[in-house]
Every structure is written in C-alpha cells, then in structure tokens.
Design a protein around this motif. Structure first.
Motif, PDB file in Angstrom:
ATOM      1  N   TYR A   1      -0.607   2.663 -14.739  1.00  0.00           N
ATOM      2  CA  TYR A   1      -0.750   1.840 -13.527  1.00  0.00           C
ATOM      3  C   TYR A   1      -1.378   0.375 -13.440  1.00  0.00           C
ATOM      4  O   TYR A   1      -1.926  -0.019 -14.514  1.00  0.00           O
ATOM      5  CB  TYR A   1      -2.231   2.831 -12.927  1.00  0.00           C
ATOM      6  N   ASP A   2      -1.276  -0.082 -12.573  1.00  0.00           N
ATOM      7  CA  ASP A   2      -1.923  -1.430 -12.353  1.00  0.00           C
ATOM      8  C   ASP A   2      -2.477  -1.656 -10.915  1.00  0.00           C
ATOM      9  O   ASP A   2      -2.224  -0.735 -10.131  1.00  0.00           O
ATOM     10  CB  ASP A   2      -0.763  -2.507 -12.489  1.00  0.00           C
ATOM     11  N   TYR A   3      -3.493  -2.642 -11.014  1.00  0.00           N
ATOM     12  CA  TYR A   3      -4.019  -2.869  -9.661  1.00  0.00           C
ATOM     13  C   TYR A   3      -4.093  -4.330  -9.334  1.00  0.00           C
ATOM     14  O   TYR A   3      -3.968  -5.226 -10.575  1.00  0.00           O
ATOM     15  CB  TYR A   3      -5.291  -2.204  -9.638  1.00  0.00           C
TER      16      TYR A   3
ATOM     17  N   TRP B   1      -3.218   0.452  -5.666  1.00  0.00           N
ATOM     18  CA  TRP B   1      -2.643   0.448  -6.941  1.00  0.00           C
ATOM     19  C   TRP B   1      -1.219   0.928  -7.066  1.00  0.00           C
ATOM     20  O   TRP B   1      -0.486   1.615  -6.020  1.00  0.00           O
ATOM     21  CB  TRP B   1      -3.569   1.566  -8.104  1.00  0.00           C
ATOM     22  N   TRP B   2      -0.574   0.634  -8.088  1.00  0.00           N
ATOM     23  CA  TRP B   2       0.851   1.149  -8.195  1.00  0.00           C
ATOM     24  C   TRP B   2       1.266   1.574  -9.677  1.00  0.00           C
ATOM     25  O   TRP B   2       0.419   1.598 -10.674  1.00  0.00           O
ATOM     26  CB  TRP B   2       1.655   0.013  -7.764  1.00  0.00           C
TER      27      TRP B   2
ATOM     28  N   GLU C   1      -7.566   3.255  -5.639  1.00  0.00           N
ATOM     29  CA  GLU C   1      -6.394   3.703  -6.677  1.00  0.00           C
ATOM     30  C   GLU C   1      -5.427   4.651  -5.778  1.00  0.00           C
ATOM     31  O   GLU C   1      -4.133   4.657  -6.288  1.00  0.00           O
ATOM     32  CB  GLU C   1      -7.262   4.580  -7.756  1.00  0.00           C
TER      33      GLU C   1
ATOM     34  N   ARG D   1     -12.219   0.373  -4.266  1.00  0.00           N
ATOM     35  CA  ARG D   1     -11.461   0.777  -5.357  1.00  0.00           C
ATOM     36  C   ARG D   1     -10.073   0.744  -5.326  1.00  0.00           C
ATOM     37  O   ARG D   1      -9.373   0.274  -6.046  1.00  0.00           O
ATOM     38  CB  ARG D   1     -12.236   2.013  -6.382  1.00  0.00           C
TER      39      ARG D   1
ATOM     40  N   ARG E   1       0.890  -1.247  -0.072  1.00  0.00           N
ATOM     41  CA  ARG E   1       0.074   0.160   0.091  1.00  0.00           C
ATOM     42  C   ARG E   1       0.854   1.207  -0.001  1.00  0.00           C
ATOM     43  O   ARG E   1       2.107   1.229   0.134  1.00  0.00           O
ATOM     44  CB  ARG E   1      -1.002  -0.004   1.233  1.00  0.00           C
TER      45      ARG E   1
ATOM     46  N   LEU F   1     -10.284  -6.979  -7.413  1.00  0.00           N
ATOM     47  CA  LEU F   1     -10.438  -5.972  -6.082  1.00  0.00           C
ATOM     48  C   LEU F   1     -11.265  -6.325  -5.297  1.00  0.00           C
ATOM     49  O   LEU F   1     -11.971  -7.177  -5.468  1.00  0.00           O
ATOM     50  CB  LEU F   1     -10.949  -4.656  -6.786  1.00  0.00           C
TER      51      LEU F   1
END
Length: 645
Positions: free
Chosen positions: A611-613, A628-629, A624, A622, A281, A617
């Motif tokens: 971005y990727d996630y 996400w990164w 973001e 969500r 995170r 999820l």
C-alpha cells in the motif's frame, strides 16, 4: 457566475440561481411553455418570500470561509493519480448478526453503512465545514429559516436506478417513524417541514427555536433510502436484517460468513467517481473484514497474513510484538503516523443510575485508585499521555481557574443553584497523579477519608466498606481480554480500599446487551467530541438522553450541565463557542463520573507492504480505507517471495 460565501449577506439573484444549475434545468424551464412557467413560479415561492436574500453555495461553514472554493479540482491531501484496484483487509472483534446499523436490535457488522452517503460531507483538513456530495449547491436565507438542496441528477442507487428527492424525504419520514428515539427527538425538534419541490430539489423548514448553528449539519446527514426497495420488501429501519439497505455509495456487499468475514466490493458503476470531492479516494476494489474472538488471536492472524492492515491499540504488542520474520524481512511495514486528532475521552465510566455512585465522594475515591503512571510505565511502555479533558489535545480544554468569559457564563448558573459555587474559584479538576508503585499509599489514604466521609466505613470483621448493611461493590464490565492486565491491578487497588471489586469479562454480544440495558457498575467508554460541538452534546451529556442514548452511557442527569450545553449550542461566534466549551468542560470534569484513561498523538499501524498513501497525511484522518491505494508492483513482489499468498 458568483458562488457566494456561506456567510456572505449579499443575495444571489433568482436568475443566477436558475442559471447555476449544471443539469440544464434552466433551459428546459424556458423551453417547455406554460407548464414550465408554473413549475418556475412554484419553485420560486418555495425558495423564498418576496425580496428575501438567498445565499447559494457549494459548501457551508458557520464560522468562516471554506478551505475549498467552488472550482476545486480535488481535496488537497489525496493523490489524484492514485490507481484503482486491489484489496485492503482489516479485522473486527467478536460477532455480528445484522447489516442494519440504525437499530438497537442485533449487532451490526463492521462498515455496515459503507454504502450510505450523506448529502454533504466534511474534509479532513477543514473540520468545521461541509461540502456538497449528493447536492450540487445549497440555498438558504440569511436567517437560515429554511434550506434547499439542489441535488445532482446523476446520483443513482447501487442497482443503477436514479435517486430522487422523494427518496430523501422517505428516509426522513422512515427515521422519524421507526428510527431510534434519540433521532426522533433531535430531528423532530429541528425540522417543521420537508418539501419535495421536484425530483432534484428538496427543502427543509426549521423550527424558529432550533439552534441555527446545527441546522445545515443536521439535515445534511439525512441521506436517501430507496423508497421502492422499502415498499416492495416491507422494510423498516427498526428491524435487524442480514442484508444492507440499498445505498448510493461507492461500495456494496459482495459476500459474508456470519461471525467470520465480510467483503465489500467497489461498485464499478458508482455515480460519483469523477466528483472533485471523490478524486483520489475509494481506491480499493475490495475491503475485507476478518472477525476474531479477541485481539491476541487477531494479531496472530495478521502475522500469518490473514488480513493486511492493522491499527495497533495495545502498547505491549506495539513495544514487544513486532519482531516477527515478516517485519524483519521488510514485508510488513511498522509505522508511527502523526495525528492531530482530539483524544476521544476514553475512560472508565460509572453507572450513575446506581445509588452507590450518586455520591461524588465515592466517585472521587474510586478514581484515585487507578494508577495511570504505574500503568503507563509497567504496562504501556511509556507510550501514552493522561487524558484530563473531554477536549484533550485541543485549545477547547479548560485550564486553571475560570477566565472572565467563563465566569460570565458560570455565575448565573451557580446563582440558580445548578452548579456548586466552588467551580468559580477552584482550579479545573485534573486526573490524579500517582507514584511508581501500583498502590499509591497517599491516594489510598485520601480515598479512604473520602469514603469515610461518604458513610462507607470499614467493617472490622470483614474488612469491607459497608453502609446501611450494604457492602460497597464494583464490577467492571469488559469483553476484551487485552484489558485484563489494566483492570485487574485496578481491582486489586480497590480491594485494598475495602471495596468488593471484580472483573466481569463477557463475550462481545453479551457486552452489547448489558450496555444497552445499562446493567453494569463500571465499563470502558469513549465520548469523542468535535471542534464545533453543539446539540450532539445532548446525546453524550444531556439529561434527556440518560434513559435512551448509548452515548450517555453513564446516565448523567444534571441541570447545570444541561444549562451549559444550551449556552454552547447558542454560541454564534467562534470566541463565544470556545469560551462556552471550556466552561462546560470544567463543569463536566467536576462531576467526576469518569476515570480518564490515556491517549497518544500518533497512529501506530502495521501493514503488509503493498500500500501507499499521500504524504503528509491530513491532521484529522489516517485514511487507510479512504485515500490510501494498492501498489500492484509491491503486491506482486510479496507474492513472488511467498511472504503473502
């Protein structure tokens, strides 16, 4: 070494409680002689009376087991290998003139509390539980008459200075002295004493009459304020200021331009980087917020690359706007992401403080004139469902006629004359349905009859509804131009009913001030609820909050609703809670103080392809800005192509 389940009645012995401390305090206590023995004795007395069973845990859930055990490596829905770096940027509407989110003065900038941390936090796949963040463990007796936080000694403020228990005690006292009245009322009724046992131990003692189910969650949100900063600069949480209070969180303010931009930077020395609850995170080096005057300007900014992540709330934009070159070339990703979140009870609300809206017949008539079906088809491209319940999209929503359990709750309140007896036999109130034309003539006739019954009759000379010489007028307060296309047809329908209706569109700062002063007829409001509702209901629907809470924006003051909130708060089993919430939902809907709007069970988002996630999820986030990164290779490709500079 046992980590007790939060509902486990078996005691954790004092010896184990001492040995459990990871900061080595047990060994120090044993080696520092008579003085240490005195500290041990004092701490033991502070924790419990003789023979009192003490539960110790890394988390807390009132109704059941925790999803995550004490030795969990990371949250299940994150990517523990997510790289750190890069920037994500979003937009915010209107203006800001403060970085203090804890006062009604000024308009706080977006994410103003990003540097603040709670003692315990939730997880997106365990919505009714809390897990230690600033604490290592919590301790409490079976009756929850008190609670101790064993704080992590490694916690530091953004400047590297240690956070100690006294900073949390200071925060509590500061909010009780200078915080919002609603905070003082809620926490003053809950907590009788705050005691600093040592630098890393703080104890809360609860009022015996306070709701047991709320005790842990209430004190867990009281994070620290840097006492040294406040005392050195003479600060107060009551005052607006263009500098955030120093926090312990992973982000700090890097720069800002008033009404234009805010940039938060990840603190490379953040104390909690390696905690299991933080693994995967806080991945972005920077979070940038770009301000725009309205949604249309913001969308053009996104197309031009002025910011890189957009949550699309306009159905028209979603259906017709995402065909620009960056989308067609694959540089912007357009996606619908599944959401299991509860609908936020978005609605038009009446200002019940105004006499004309105190008659439920008037409110029902006005509600009949909003045509959701036509709006969804003509304006929203069929993307939405109608909201009917304050707990829409969950099993807490009331249905049909009352169950036996609901009747057992409702009947005594009806017998006291606090609720109309019809609630015991009638079907739960549903949002009215309309035809495929903007003006549903059947609903027009029904609304006309209701206003006639309420004494608002048509003046033949003017064609307007009047009562005692007063024309029935309704002004909608709104700041977003994107709502014009929704409100204006509603206004036209109300005019056909003989109501002097109009839209008062103002700038965001004016809207904030007018809402704070309760100076409006109707406006858009959201009342998001949780899966384990309790005393927070008093802020949204309680009589005491009608004069001081922005959550009870409509000014609802009803003793029957107050009584039902008390039943919900007192529920001590999951089944009892679910039944009580359904009874409350049924009664709230019968009040008709809202005209429910719409929701969808997906997140509609667009973002520049850098971005990727993690997939899937979690159902309730969500994420973001959370998990996400930034993908450096994708970002380099965008830059090389010239698509995004």
């Amino acid at each position: 070494m046992r980590h007790a389940d939060p509902r486990d009645p078996r005691p954790v012995s004092k010896a184990k409680a001492v040995a459990k401390r990871d900061d080595g305090s047990a060994m120090r206590w044993l080696l520092t002689g008579a003085l240490a023995l005195g500290v041990v004795a004092a701490a033991g007395l502070a924790r419990a009376e003789s023979h009192e069973a003490v539960i110790e845990s890394h988390g807390y859930s009132f109704f059941g087991d925790l999803v995550y055990p004490a030795d969990y490596p990371h949250l299940s829905y994150v990517n523990p290998e997510a790289p750190k770096g890069g920037e994500i940027s979003i937009w915010a509407p209107g203006t800001f003139d403060s970085f203090n989110p804890y006062t009604r003065k000024g308009r706080a900038g977006a994410l103003s509390s990003v540097g603040d941390e709670n003692i315990m936090v939730g997880a997106a796949d365990d919505p009714t539980a809390l897990y230690c963040l600033l604490c290592e463990t919590i301790e409490y007796p079976e009756d929850l008459s008190w609670l101790i936080f064993n704080l992590r000694p490694e916690v530091t403020f953004a400047d590297g200075t240690p956070m100690v228990a006294a900073d949390i005690e200071f925060a509590f006292n500061e909010f009780m002295t200078n915080g919002l009245p609603s905070f003082r009322a809620a926490f003053g009724a809950m907590i009788t004493e705050v005691e600093v046992i040592d630098d890393h131990t703080i104890k809360y003692t609860f009022d015996p009459e306070s709701p047991i189910r709320d005790r842990v969650s209430t004190v867990s949100i009281i994070g620290p304020l840097n006492r040294a900063e406040f005392e050195a600069e003479g600060l107060s949480v009551a005052e607006s200021r263009l500098k955030p209070f120093m926090g312990t969180g992973p982000y700090v303010l890097e720069s800002f331009e008033v009404n234009e931009q805010i940039v938060y930077a990840r603190n490379p020395n953040y104390w909690g980087n390696d905690l299991p609850i933080n693994v995967g995170r806080n991945n972005f080096d920077r979070i940038r917020i770009e301000y725009f005057g309205d949604g249309a300007a913001a969308f053009e900014g996104f197309k031009a690359g002025a910011y890189t992540f957009r949550s699309e709330n306009s159905s028209k934009q979603w259906a017709t706007g995402y065909n620009f070159p960056a989308v067609e070339e694959g540089n912007v990703i357009v996606a619908e992401l599944a959401s299991g979140a509860m609908a936020p009870a978005q609605s038009f609300v009446f200002n019940l403080r105004r006499e004309k809206f105190q008659d439920p017949l008037v409110r029902e008539a006005v509600g009949l004139m909003f045509n959701f079906e036509w709006s969804n088809d003509a304006l929203f491209f069929g993307l939405y469902e109608r909201i009917n319940s304050f707990w829409e999209n969950s099993d807490l929503a009331a249905t049909g006629t009352p169950s036996e359990g609901e009747l057992a709750i409702l009947e005594p309140i009806v017998e006291q004359g606090l609720l109309d007896a019809s609630i015991l036999t009638d079907e739960v109130v549903m949002a009215p349905s309309s035809g495929d034309r903007q003006l549903d003539r059947g609903n027009l006739r029904r609304a006309s009859a209701l206003l006639d019954e309420a004494g608002w009759v048509v003046n033949p000379a003017s064609g307007m509804r009047e009562k005692d010489g007063e024309v029935l007028s309704i002004e909608f307060l709104e700041s977003s131009p994107t709502f014009d296309r929704v409100i204006n047809p509603y206004v036209e329908n109300l005019k056909r009913l003989g109501i002097d209706a109009s839209l008062n569109r103002v700038d965001p700062s004016q809207e904030t001030e007018l809402r704070r002063a309760y100076d409006f007829d109707m406006t858009v409001h959201s009342m998001p609820q949780g899966f384990e509702p309790s005393t927070g209901l008093q802020q949204y629907f309680g009589s005491k909050a009608a004069a001081e809470s922005s959550r009870n924006l409509m000014g609802l003051m009803d003793p029957g609703i107050d009584a039902l909130i008390d039943v919900v708060v007192a529920a001590d089993t999951k089944d009892d809670l679910n039944t009580a919430v359904k009874a409350l939902d049924r009664a709230l809907r019968a009040e008709r103080f809202w005209v429910p709007q719409w929701f969808k069970d997906t997140h509609t988002v667009a973002y520049w392809d850098q971005y990727d996630y993690p997939e899937p999820l979690p159902p309730l986030a969500r994420g973001e800005l959370d998990f996400w990164w930034f993908d450096a290779d994708k970002a380099a490709a965008l830059e090389a192509s010239g698509a995004l500079q």
